[in-house]
Scaffold this active site. Structure first.
Site, short mmCIF file in Angstrom:
data_model
loop_
_atom_site.label_atom_id
_atom_site.label_comp_id
_atom_site.label_asym_id
_atom_site.label_seq_id
_atom_site.Cartn_x
_atom_site.Cartn_y
_atom_site.Cartn_z
N HIS A 115 -28.38 -62.87 -28.00
CA HIS A 115 -27.26 -62.44 -28.05
C HIS A 115 -25.95 -63.06 -28.17
O HIS A 115 -25.15 -62.40 -28.88
CB HIS A 115 -27.16 -61.01 -26.77
CG HIS A 115 -28.60 -60.48 -26.29
ND1 HIS A 115 -29.13 -59.84 -26.66
CD2 HIS A 115 -29.88 -60.83 -25.81
CE1 HIS A 115 -30.22 -59.36 -26.90
NE2 HIS A 115 -29.75 -59.65 -25.49
N CYS A 175 -7.27 -45.83 -17.61
CA CYS A 175 -6.37 -44.65 -18.69
C CYS A 175 -7.34 -43.73 -18.01
O CYS A 175 -8.70 -43.68 -17.51
CB CYS A 175 -6.51 -44.49 -19.86
SG CYS A 175 -7.40 -45.15 -21.44
N ASP A 212 -3.01 -46.77 -16.82
CA ASP A 212 -1.68 -46.24 -17.39
C ASP A 212 -1.47 -44.91 -15.96
O ASP A 212 -2.60 -44.60 -15.25
CB ASP A 212 -1.67 -45.56 -18.05
CG ASP A 212 -2.47 -44.83 -18.57
OD1 ASP A 212 -4.12 -44.04 -17.53
OD2 ASP A 212 -2.77 -44.20 -19.65
N THR A 258 -9.76 -41.35 -19.73
CA THR A 258 -10.98 -41.41 -20.65
C THR A 258 -11.13 -42.86 -20.60
O THR A 258 -12.19 -43.06 -21.24
CB THR A 258 -10.92 -40.82 -22.16
OG1 THR A 258 -9.80 -41.83 -22.85
CG2 THR A 258 -9.94 -39.41 -21.91
#
Ligand code: RB5
Length: 161
Positions: free
Chosen positions: A144, A76, A19, A78
């Protein structure tokens, strides 16, 4: 020699989306991918005009879901909104990472197929290192794999039985 070229990439085609808050890092991410021999599928945004991060997270997540890309790098301000949004799309395992250990472990233990970065958190040098760790670390499988399978079952499981 680009230091990213020392390790072999585990992906061939990676979608990149950001963004306006992530735009500052997008070119660094695209160059880092290309330095690893990975084709970068740039899905924008391409201007500093304000946009909504879920639109761009979705665009990249759907390219993974339909097989156009094997993985995505989402940027973005964060990394949080991009990771949260992408993780709403079936099949996506997005990890928001700000350190190299987490970027490696997201692949090795969680088989993450999307890396979210915060351009207001991570500088260009660290971003390059995170992309390299993410794109060159194979999934370890084994125990895993069982855990990732259980994680993905949560997409279709209803409330706790
Ligand atoms: C945009 O200002 C900002 O909210 C966005 O880039 C992101 O950080 C959201 O999680």
């Amino acid at each position: 020699m680009n230091r990213s070229s020392c390790r072999e990439a585990v992906f061939h085609r990676v979608a990149v989306a950001c963004d306006h808050g992530g735009l500052a890092l997008k070119d660094v991410v695209v160059s880092s991918l290309e330095g690893l021999g990975i084709e970068a599928l740039d899905l924008g945004t391409n201007s500093p005009d304000s946009v909504d991060y879920p639109d761009f997270a979705a665009a990249a997540a759907y390219r993974i879901a339909d097989g156009t890309a094997e993985a995505a790098i989402l940027i973005c301000g964060t990394g949080i909104g991009m990771a949260m949004s992408a993780n709403k799309v079936a099949g996506i395992r997005a990890a928001n990472c700000g350190d190299e250990y987490s970027a490696s472990m997201a692949r090795a233990h969680n088989d993450a197929n999307a890396l979210a970065l915060g351009a207001r958190v991570v500088g260009p040098g660290l971003a390059e290192a995170l992309v390299e760790r993410f794109c060159t670390t194979p999934f370890e499988g084994g125990r895993h794999a069982r855990r990732v399978e259980k994680m993905m079952e949560l997409e279709t499981r209803g409330v706790e039985e």
